[in-house]
Motif scaffolding. Structure first.
Motif, PDB file in Angstrom:
ATOM      1  N   ASP A  22     -13.110  -6.277  10.458  1.00 15.40           N
ATOM      2  CA  ASP A  22     -12.509  -7.374   9.699  1.00 15.40           C
ATOM      3  C   ASP A  22     -12.635  -7.059   8.215  1.00 15.40           C
ATOM      4  OD1 ASP A  22     -11.960  -8.763  12.005  1.00 15.40           O
ATOM      5  OD2 ASP A  22     -13.677 -10.098  11.851  1.00 15.40           O
ATOM      6  N   ILE A  23     -11.545  -7.237   7.482  1.00 15.38           N
ATOM      7  CA  ILE A  23     -11.555  -7.027   6.032  1.00 15.38           C
ATOM      8  C   ILE A  23     -10.840  -8.215   5.388  1.00 15.38           C
ATOM      9  CG2 ILE A  23     -10.829  -5.582   4.111  1.00 15.38           C
ATOM     10  CD1 ILE A  23     -10.967  -3.175   5.930  1.00 15.38           C
ATOM     11  N   ARG A  24     -11.472  -8.789   4.381  1.00 18.34           N
ATOM     12  CA  ARG A  24     -10.917  -9.954   3.689  1.00 18.34           C
ATOM     13  C   ARG A  24     -10.327  -9.521   2.353  1.00 18.34           C
ATOM     14  NH1 ARG A  24     -14.984 -13.484   4.411  1.00 18.34           N
ATOM     15  NH2 ARG A  24     -16.142 -12.704   2.627  1.00 18.34           N
ATOM     16  N   GLY A  25      -9.123 -10.042   2.041  1.00 17.00           N
ATOM     17  CA  GLY A  25      -8.495  -9.709   0.777  1.00 17.00           C
ATOM     18  C   GLY A  25      -7.246 -10.536   0.545  1.00 17.00           C
ATOM     19  N   VAL A  26      -6.578 -10.277  -0.567  1.00 13.88           N
ATOM     20  CA  VAL A  26      -5.361 -11.010  -0.939  1.00 13.88           C
ATOM     21  C   VAL A  26      -4.146 -10.185  -0.530  1.00 13.88           C
ATOM     22  CG1 VAL A  26      -4.024 -11.997  -2.831  1.00 13.88           C
ATOM     23  CG2 VAL A  26      -6.520 -12.116  -2.880  1.00 13.88           C
ATOM     24  N   CYS A  27      -3.260 -10.800   0.244  1.00 17.08           N
ATOM     25  CA  CYS A  27      -2.048 -10.097   0.668  1.00 17.08           C
ATOM     26  C   CYS A  27      -1.139  -9.863  -0.544  1.00 17.08           C
ATOM     27  CB  CYS A  27      -1.315 -10.900   1.734  1.00 17.08           C
ATOM     28  SG  CYS A  27       0.206 -10.111   2.315  1.00 17.08           S
ATOM     29  N   GLU A  28      -0.753  -8.610  -0.754  1.00 15.20           N
ATOM     30  CA  GLU A  28       0.085  -8.240  -1.890  1.00 15.20           C
ATOM     31  C   GLU A  28       1.510  -7.895  -1.477  1.00 15.20           C
ATOM     32  OE1 GLU A  28      -2.119  -5.059  -3.671  1.00 15.20           O
ATOM     33  OE2 GLU A  28      -3.494  -6.427  -4.729  1.00 15.20           O
ATOM     34  N   GLY A  29       1.835  -8.120  -0.200  1.00 12.86           N
ATOM     35  CA  GLY A  29       3.186  -7.834   0.263  1.00 12.86           C
ATOM     36  C   GLY A  29       3.321  -6.435   0.813  1.00 12.86           C
ATOM     37  N   PHE A  30       4.556  -5.920   0.785  1.00 17.85           N
ATOM     38  CA  PHE A  30       4.870  -4.628   1.403  1.00 17.85           C
ATOM     39  C   PHE A  30       5.355  -3.643   0.358  1.00 17.85           C
ATOM     40  CE2 PHE A  30       7.446  -1.479   3.534  1.00 17.85           C
ATOM     41  CZ  PHE A  30       6.789  -1.250   4.735  1.00 17.85           C
ATOM     42  N   ASP A  31       4.761  -2.446   0.359  1.00 21.92           N
ATOM     43  CA  ASP A  31       5.215  -1.327  -0.460  1.00 21.92           C
ATOM     44  C   ASP A  31       4.836  -0.063   0.299  1.00 21.92           C
ATOM     45  OD1 ASP A  31       6.019   0.453  -2.342  1.00 21.92           O
ATOM     46  OD2 ASP A  31       4.553  -0.096  -3.873  1.00 21.92           O
ATOM     47  N   GLU A  32       5.734   0.400   1.128  1.00 19.17           N
ATOM     48  CA  GLU A  32       5.526   1.497   2.071  1.00 19.17           C
ATOM     49  C   GLU A  32       4.647   1.072   3.251  1.00 19.17           C
ATOM     50  OE1 GLU A  32       4.058   4.830  -0.122  1.00 19.17           O
ATOM     51  OE2 GLU A  32       6.060   5.356  -0.877  1.00 19.17           O
ATOM     52  N   VAL A  33       3.592   0.323   2.952  1.00 18.05           N
ATOM     53  CA  VAL A  33       2.753  -0.293   3.986  1.00 18.05           C
ATOM     54  C   VAL A  33       2.450  -1.718   3.535  1.00 18.05           C
ATOM     55  CG1 VAL A  33       1.664   1.866   4.740  1.00 18.05           C
ATOM     56  CG2 VAL A  33       0.640   0.538   2.879  1.00 18.05           C
ATOM     57  N   VAL A  34       1.939  -2.539   4.461  1.00 20.69           N
ATOM     58  CA  VAL A  34       1.454  -3.858   4.066  1.00 20.69           C
ATOM     59  C   VAL A  34       0.173  -3.660   3.275  1.00 20.69           C
ATOM     60  CG1 VAL A  34       0.750  -6.137   4.854  1.00 20.69           C
ATOM     61  CG2 VAL A  34       2.425  -4.834   6.180  1.00 20.69           C
ATOM     62  N   ARG A  35       0.062  -4.336   2.143  1.00 19.08           N
ATOM     63  CA  ARG A  35      -1.078  -4.096   1.254  1.00 19.08           C
ATOM     64  C   ARG A  35      -1.959  -5.340   1.119  1.00 19.08           C
ATOM     65  NH1 ARG A  35      -0.382   0.673  -1.857  1.00 19.08           N
ATOM     66  NH2 ARG A  35       1.645   1.651  -1.424  1.00 19.08           N
ATOM     67  N   LEU A  36      -3.256  -5.072   1.134  1.00 14.56           N
ATOM     68  CA  LEU A  36      -4.265  -6.116   0.950  1.00 14.56           C
ATOM     69  C   LEU A  36      -5.135  -5.680  -0.225  1.00 14.56           C
ATOM     70  CD1 LEU A  36      -4.666  -8.661   2.777  1.00 14.56           C
ATOM     71  CD2 LEU A  36      -6.700  -7.564   3.667  1.00 14.56           C
ATOM     72  N   GLY A  37      -5.157  -6.477  -1.296  1.00 20.23           N
ATOM     73  CA  GLY A  37      -5.916  -6.124  -2.485  1.00 20.23           C
ATOM     74  C   GLY A  37      -7.142  -6.989  -2.671  1.00 20.23           C
ATOM     75  N   LYS A  38      -7.978  -6.595  -3.641  1.00 18.71           N
ATOM     76  CA  LYS A  38      -9.219  -7.327  -3.953  1.00 18.71           C
ATOM     77  C   LYS A  38     -10.048  -7.541  -2.687  1.00 18.71           C
ATOM     78  CE  LYS A  38      -6.979  -9.750  -7.802  1.00 18.71           C
ATOM     79  NZ  LYS A  38      -6.606 -11.061  -8.395  1.00 18.71           N
ATOM     80  N   CYS A  39     -10.194  -6.478  -1.926  1.00 23.32           N
ATOM     81  CA  CYS A  39     -10.789  -6.602  -0.593  1.00 23.32           C
ATOM     82  C   CYS A  39     -12.306  -6.604  -0.628  1.00 23.32           C
ATOM     83  CB  CYS A  39     -10.314  -5.456   0.305  1.00 23.32           C
ATOM     84  SG  CYS A  39      -8.572  -5.561   0.722  1.00 23.32           S
ATOM     85  N   GLU A  40     -12.859  -7.197   0.409  1.00 20.24           N
ATOM     86  CA  GLU A  40     -14.302  -7.244   0.599  1.00 20.24           C
ATOM     87  C   GLU A  40     -14.587  -7.291   2.093  1.00 20.24           C
ATOM     88  OE1 GLU A  40     -15.212 -10.734  -1.636  1.00 20.24           O
ATOM     89  OE2 GLU A  40     -14.688 -12.095  -0.015  1.00 20.24           O
ATOM     90  N   LEU A  41     -15.769  -6.865   2.456  1.00 24.28           N
ATOM     91  CA  LEU A  41     -16.186  -6.908   3.845  1.00 24.28           C
ATOM     92  C   LEU A  41     -16.935  -8.212   4.077  1.00 24.28           C
ATOM     93  CD1 LEU A  41     -17.474  -3.254   4.368  1.00 24.28           C
ATOM     94  CD2 LEU A  41     -15.225  -4.188   4.906  1.00 24.28           C
TER      95      LEU A  41
END
Length: 289
Positions: free
Chosen positions: A268-287
């Protein structure tokens, strides 16, 4: 009284044969898949609404036996409305009697859940058709598939903004962006969510040495969710174990928490969804601790 056949408001049945390109004798595999989904949805609607009509008759009889005139009259009025309008949605909910309100909300919720499930089951095949046609250069045909996907989702599955902290399977996120990026953005982009998926790999970001990207998948190979963790919050290293097993070790800067993950492991990884750019991106992530 005849049974209800369809719901024209929230659960209206849109037959693809009425759409441009769907009047041909032979449907393409993608069109056939979309039509099959519509047929299943129509069957669900007929079944649930038939039960609603039967339940209304039973409920009216219950109120009559209890000498509850107001309750019996309200249910009778609802039976008459249904016979005339052949519809049920939340705009038809009554305040009283509560037994009728409960019946209405239960059945509308049930139809929505089953319909969403049927649409979700069709998405992987439709998305694969769209990808295959795009790669083959059949762009107009791929566009038709995308339109079919949009019609299915927009007609039967309302856009619901994900709540902060929601746990989203990686496969669900990947399919959402594979089907309709604009719709997926309305659902997830900018929201802090927890993605649950299988670790497919990890590497240092080629554009920023202070960032490590972990890639989660749903296990079907349809795509990845890239989860970016910053070296300002974590320390990273590889650790070799017995029998050549390699773990990726992630430790918080304060040293209070350490996680060891391996490829193929569910995380499980928690973060802010940043949309799609080649892949789905999750930023500002934390465990999650």
């Amino acid at each position: 009284m005849s049974r209800i056949r369809y719901l024209p408001v929230y659960f209206s049945i849109v037959f693809f044969l009425t759409q441009p390109g769907f009047g041909q004798a032979t449907l393409s595999p993608a069109e056939a898949e979309a039509q099959k989904c519509e047929d299943k949805i129509a069957n669900v609607q007929r079944d649930i609404l038939g039960k609603y009509e039967d339940s209304l008759g039973e409920l009216q009889l219950t109120f009559q036996k209890a000498a509850d005139l107001d309750g019996a009259l309200t249910v009778r009025a609802e039976r008459q409305r249904v016979a005339k309008e052949q519809s049920l949605s939340d705009k038809d909910y009554v305040d009283e009697p509560k037994a009728l309100r409960t019946l209405q909300t239960q059945l509308v919720t049930k139809v929505r859940e089953l319909t969403a499930q049927l649409v979700q089951e069709s998405m992987p095949r439709l998305i694969e058709f769209k990808k295959t046609l795009t790669v083959a250069g059949k762009l107009d045909e791929a566009l038709n598939v995308r339109s079919a996907i949009e019609r299915l989702q927009n007609t039967h599955v309302p856009v619901v903004r994900a709540s902060a902290g929601t746990v989203v399977p990686a496969e669900t996120l990947i399919l959402a962006y594979g089907a309709d990026r604009g719709r997926a953005d309305k659902t997830y982009k900018g929201t802090k969510i927890t993605v649950h998926g299988v670790l497919a790999g990890y590497r240092q970001d080629s554009a920023d040495a202070n960032v490590y990207n972990l890639y989660l998948t749903g296990g079907t190979g349809n795509g990845w969710v890239q989860c970016s963790l910053s070296a300002s919050n974590y320390r990273f290293r590889e650790e070799k174990g017995s029998f050549g097993a390699v773990s990726f070790v992630i430790t918080t800067k304060d040293g209070d928490s350490t996680a060891r993950v391996q490829k193929g492991q569910t995380v499980d990884i928690r973060g802010v969804c940043e949309g799609f750019d080649e892949v789905v991106r999750l930023g500002k992530c934390e465990l999650p601790r």
